[in-house]
Design a protein around this motif. Structure first.
Motif, PDB file in Angstrom:
ATOM      1  N   ALA A  34      34.426  79.991  46.159  1.00  0.00           N
ATOM      2  CA  ALA A  34      34.241  78.976  46.996  1.00  0.00           C
ATOM      3  C   ALA A  34      35.093  77.611  46.447  1.00  0.00           C
ATOM      4  O   ALA A  34      35.893  77.013  47.337  1.00  0.00           O
ATOM      5  N   LEU A  35      34.983  77.422  45.220  1.00  0.00           N
ATOM      6  CA  LEU A  35      35.690  76.299  44.758  1.00  0.00           C
ATOM      7  C   LEU A  35      37.109  76.676  44.481  1.00  0.00           C
ATOM      8  O   LEU A  35      37.829  75.548  44.723  1.00  0.00           O
ATOM      9  N   LEU A  36      37.689  77.818  44.343  1.00  0.00           N
ATOM     10  CA  LEU A  36      39.214  78.036  44.608  1.00  0.00           C
ATOM     11  C   LEU A  36      39.629  77.790  45.682  1.00  0.00           C
ATOM     12  O   LEU A  36      40.667  77.195  46.139  1.00  0.00           O
ATOM     13  N   LEU A  37      38.705  78.304  46.893  1.00  0.00           N
ATOM     14  CA  LEU A  37      39.279  78.083  48.335  1.00  0.00           C
ATOM     15  C   LEU A  37      39.321  76.661  48.774  1.00  0.00           C
ATOM     16  O   LEU A  37      40.249  76.179  49.337  1.00  0.00           O
ATOM     17  N   ALA A  38      38.520  75.848  48.209  1.00  0.00           N
ATOM     18  CA  ALA A  38      38.181  74.312  48.475  1.00  0.00           C
ATOM     19  C   ALA A  38      39.495  73.502  47.721  1.00  0.00           C
ATOM     20  O   ALA A  38      39.997  72.960  48.505  1.00  0.00           O
ATOM     21  N   GLY A  39      39.791  74.187  46.589  1.00  0.00           N
ATOM     22  CA  GLY A  39      40.972  73.698  45.676  1.00  0.00           C
ATOM     23  C   GLY A  39      42.008  73.806  46.590  1.00  0.00           C
ATOM     24  O   GLY A  39      43.107  73.077  46.608  1.00  0.00           O
ATOM     25  N   GLY A  40      42.334  74.883  47.385  1.00  0.00           N
ATOM     26  CA  GLY A  40      43.746  74.865  48.082  1.00  0.00           C
ATOM     27  C   GLY A  40      43.769  74.191  49.126  1.00  0.00           C
ATOM     28  O   GLY A  40      44.909  74.133  49.640  1.00  0.00           O
ATOM     29  N   CYS A  41      42.598  73.645  49.733  1.00  0.00           N
ATOM     30  CA  CYS A  41      42.736  72.550  50.758  1.00  0.00           C
ATOM     31  C   CYS A  41      43.014  71.325  50.180  1.00  0.00           C
ATOM     32  O   CYS A  41      43.434  70.259  50.952  1.00  0.00           O
ATOM     33  N   ALA A  42      43.194  70.936  49.084  1.00  0.00           N
ATOM     34  CA  ALA A  42      43.161  69.611  48.260  1.00  0.00           C
ATOM     35  C   ALA A  42      44.609  69.231  48.731  1.00  0.00           C
ATOM     36  O   ALA A  42      45.628  69.804  48.659  1.00  0.00           O
ATOM     37  N   MET A  43      44.969  67.955  49.185  1.00  0.00           N
ATOM     38  CA  MET A  43      46.217  67.398  49.561  1.00  0.00           C
ATOM     39  C   MET A  43      46.834  66.882  48.271  1.00  0.00           C
ATOM     40  O   MET A  43      46.357  66.246  47.447  1.00  0.00           O
ATOM     41  N   THR A  44      48.424  67.111  48.001  1.00  0.00           N
ATOM     42  CA  THR A  44      49.165  66.887  46.968  1.00  0.00           C
ATOM     43  C   THR A  44      49.855  65.670  47.734  1.00  0.00           C
ATOM     44  O   THR A  44      50.060  65.715  48.752  1.00  0.00           O
ATOM     45  N   PRO A  45      49.789  64.442  46.801  1.00  0.00           N
ATOM     46  CA  PRO A  45      50.549  63.165  47.331  1.00  0.00           C
ATOM     47  C   PRO A  45      52.091  63.631  47.493  1.00  0.00           C
ATOM     48  O   PRO A  45      52.699  64.416  46.860  1.00  0.00           O
ATOM     49  N   GLY A  46      52.615  63.073  48.845  1.00  0.00           N
ATOM     50  CA  GLY A  46      53.830  63.383  49.161  1.00  0.00           C
ATOM     51  C   GLY A  46      54.812  62.360  48.567  1.00  0.00           C
ATOM     52  O   GLY A  46      54.597  61.566  47.964  1.00  0.00           O
ATOM     53  N   PRO A  47      56.185  62.369  48.828  1.00  0.00           N
ATOM     54  CA  PRO A  47      56.994  61.311  48.531  1.00  0.00           C
ATOM     55  C   PRO A  47      56.739  59.997  49.072  1.00  0.00           C
ATOM     56  O   PRO A  47      56.041  59.784  50.145  1.00  0.00           O
ATOM     57  N   VAL A  48      57.046  59.088  48.281  1.00  0.00           N
ATOM     58  CA  VAL A  48      56.705  57.389  48.576  1.00  0.00           C
ATOM     59  C   VAL A  48      58.371  56.636  48.706  1.00  0.00           C
ATOM     60  O   VAL A  48      59.110  56.881  47.834  1.00  0.00           O
ATOM     61  N   GLU A  49      58.118  56.094  49.918  1.00  0.00           N
ATOM     62  CA  GLU A  49      59.451  55.196  49.725  1.00  0.00           C
ATOM     63  C   GLU A  49      59.171  53.875  49.300  1.00  0.00           C
ATOM     64  O   GLU A  49      58.186  53.326  49.276  1.00  0.00           O
ATOM     65  N   VAL A  50      60.080  53.397  48.286  1.00  0.00           N
ATOM     66  CA  VAL A  50      59.952  52.237  47.589  1.00  0.00           C
ATOM     67  C   VAL A  50      61.375  51.516  47.781  1.00  0.00           C
ATOM     68  O   VAL A  50      62.142  51.866  47.696  1.00  0.00           O
ATOM     69  N   THR A  51      60.890  50.169  47.901  1.00  0.00           N
ATOM     70  CA  THR A  51      61.982  49.045  47.957  1.00  0.00           C
ATOM     71  C   THR A  51      61.649  48.232  46.851  1.00  0.00           C
ATOM     72  O   THR A  51      60.554  47.700  46.895  1.00  0.00           O
ATOM     73  N   ARG A  52      62.606  47.427  46.298  1.00  0.00           N
ATOM     74  CA  ARG A  52      62.291  46.337  45.186  1.00  0.00           C
ATOM     75  C   ARG A  52      63.208  45.316  45.168  1.00  0.00           C
ATOM     76  O   ARG A  52      64.463  45.709  45.647  1.00  0.00           O
ATOM     77  N   PHE A  53      63.086  44.313  45.178  1.00  0.00           N
ATOM     78  CA  PHE A  53      63.782  43.003  44.801  1.00  0.00           C
ATOM     79  C   PHE A  53      63.536  42.030  43.568  1.00  0.00           C
ATOM     80  O   PHE A  53      62.466  41.992  43.302  1.00  0.00           O
ATOM     81  N   ALA A  54      64.838  41.910  42.825  1.00  0.00           N
ATOM     82  CA  ALA A  54      64.546  41.065  41.707  1.00  0.00           C
ATOM     83  C   ALA A  54      65.328  39.937  41.651  1.00  0.00           C
ATOM     84  O   ALA A  54      66.514  40.018  42.310  1.00  0.00           O
ATOM     85  N   THR A  55      65.267  39.126  40.959  1.00  0.00           N
ATOM     86  CA  THR A  55      65.933  37.759  40.962  1.00  0.00           C
ATOM     87  C   THR A  55      67.419  37.947  40.079  1.00  0.00           C
ATOM     88  O   THR A  55      68.229  37.052  40.152  1.00  0.00           O
ATOM     89  N   GLY A  56      67.185  39.088  39.273  1.00  0.00           N
ATOM     90  CA  GLY A  56      68.356  39.400  38.553  1.00  0.00           C
ATOM     91  C   GLY A  56      68.189  38.948  37.005  1.00  0.00           C
ATOM     92  O   GLY A  56      68.851  39.353  36.061  1.00  0.00           O
ATOM     93  N   ALA A  57      67.115  37.945  36.877  1.00  0.00           N
ATOM     94  CA  ALA A  57      66.871  37.588  35.646  1.00  0.00           C
ATOM     95  C   ALA A  57      65.923  38.773  34.988  1.00  0.00           C
ATOM     96  O   ALA A  57      65.119  39.422  35.649  1.00  0.00           O
ATOM     97  N   ASP A  58      65.998  38.849  33.648  1.00  0.00           N
ATOM     98  CA  ASP A  58      65.274  39.938  32.727  1.00  0.00           C
ATOM     99  C   ASP A  58      63.829  39.752  33.049  1.00  0.00           C
ATOM    100  O   ASP A  58      63.448  38.490  32.542  1.00  0.00           O
TER     101      ASP A  58
END
Length: 183
Positions: free
Chosen positions: A9-33
């Motif tokens: 039962a534990l193995l079957l339930a583990g097969g149903c677990a969701m793995t995280p999918g890809p994440v869209e990431v956008t970043r903005f910086a001032t250019g200063a370190d």
């Protein structure tokens, strides 16, 4: 057999677990370190336990990349999380009826068939979770970095904030203005 049943039962339930999918990431910086210095959540920004849990997730991600929480903070960060859902596309009926006919050397015939899909319609709504973070200089209040991460899942809880925060701060500070997909 009694001992194996919980393991199966534990193995079957583990097969149903969701793995995280890809994440869209956008970043903005001032250019200063942006120095890896002490950082704290913006004062008064966590009025709820839910918001505090989001800030804790971002704080853990910042700590993993070298931002410290000790001493007087050079930066503050603010966190915003939103969730939306989109209705799943309706699937076709699980019942199919077919009619066929044919002729041959010894006569003709008509056939009728029916099939029934098992398991029903398991389509769920898609949950879209967005995490937005801003880093500000504590003294001046000037934004030095900001980023957004968005993930989708068909689970009720939405994408994990820890997963989104880890994706957002991967390869910090990142290329300003570019959207990337992080596995």
């Amino acid at each position: 057999m009694q001992r194996r049943l919980p393991l199966i039962a534990l193995l079957l339930a583990g097969g149903c677990a969701m793995t995280p999918g890809p994440v869209e990431v956008t970043r903005f910086a001032t250019g200063a370190d942006v120095a890896r210095a002490a950082v704290v959540a913006a004062p008064g920004s966590a009025p709820t336990l839910e918001q505090k849990s989001y800030e804790d997730a971002v704080g853990r991600a910042l700590a993993r990349i070298g931002f410290a929480g000790d001493g007087p903070a050079r930066y503050t960060f603010s966190v915003d999380v939103s969730r939306d859902s989109r209705a799943a596309l309706r699937r076709r009926s699980p019942v199919t009826i077919g009619i066929g006919g044919g002729t041959g050397g010894y006569g003709s015939g008509v056939g009728l068939g029916a099939s029934f899909g098992l398991g029903g319609n398991r389509a769920r709504d898609t949950v879209v979770t967005r995490l937005s973070v801003q880093l500000r200089e504590r003294v001046t209040g000037r934004v030095v970095w900001e980023g957004r991460a968005q993930g989708e899942t068909t689970e009720n809880g939405g994408a994990s904030i820890d997963h989104l925060a880890a994706a957002l701060f991967r390869d910090f500070p990142g290329e300003s203005g570019r959207t990337i997909s992080v596995p």
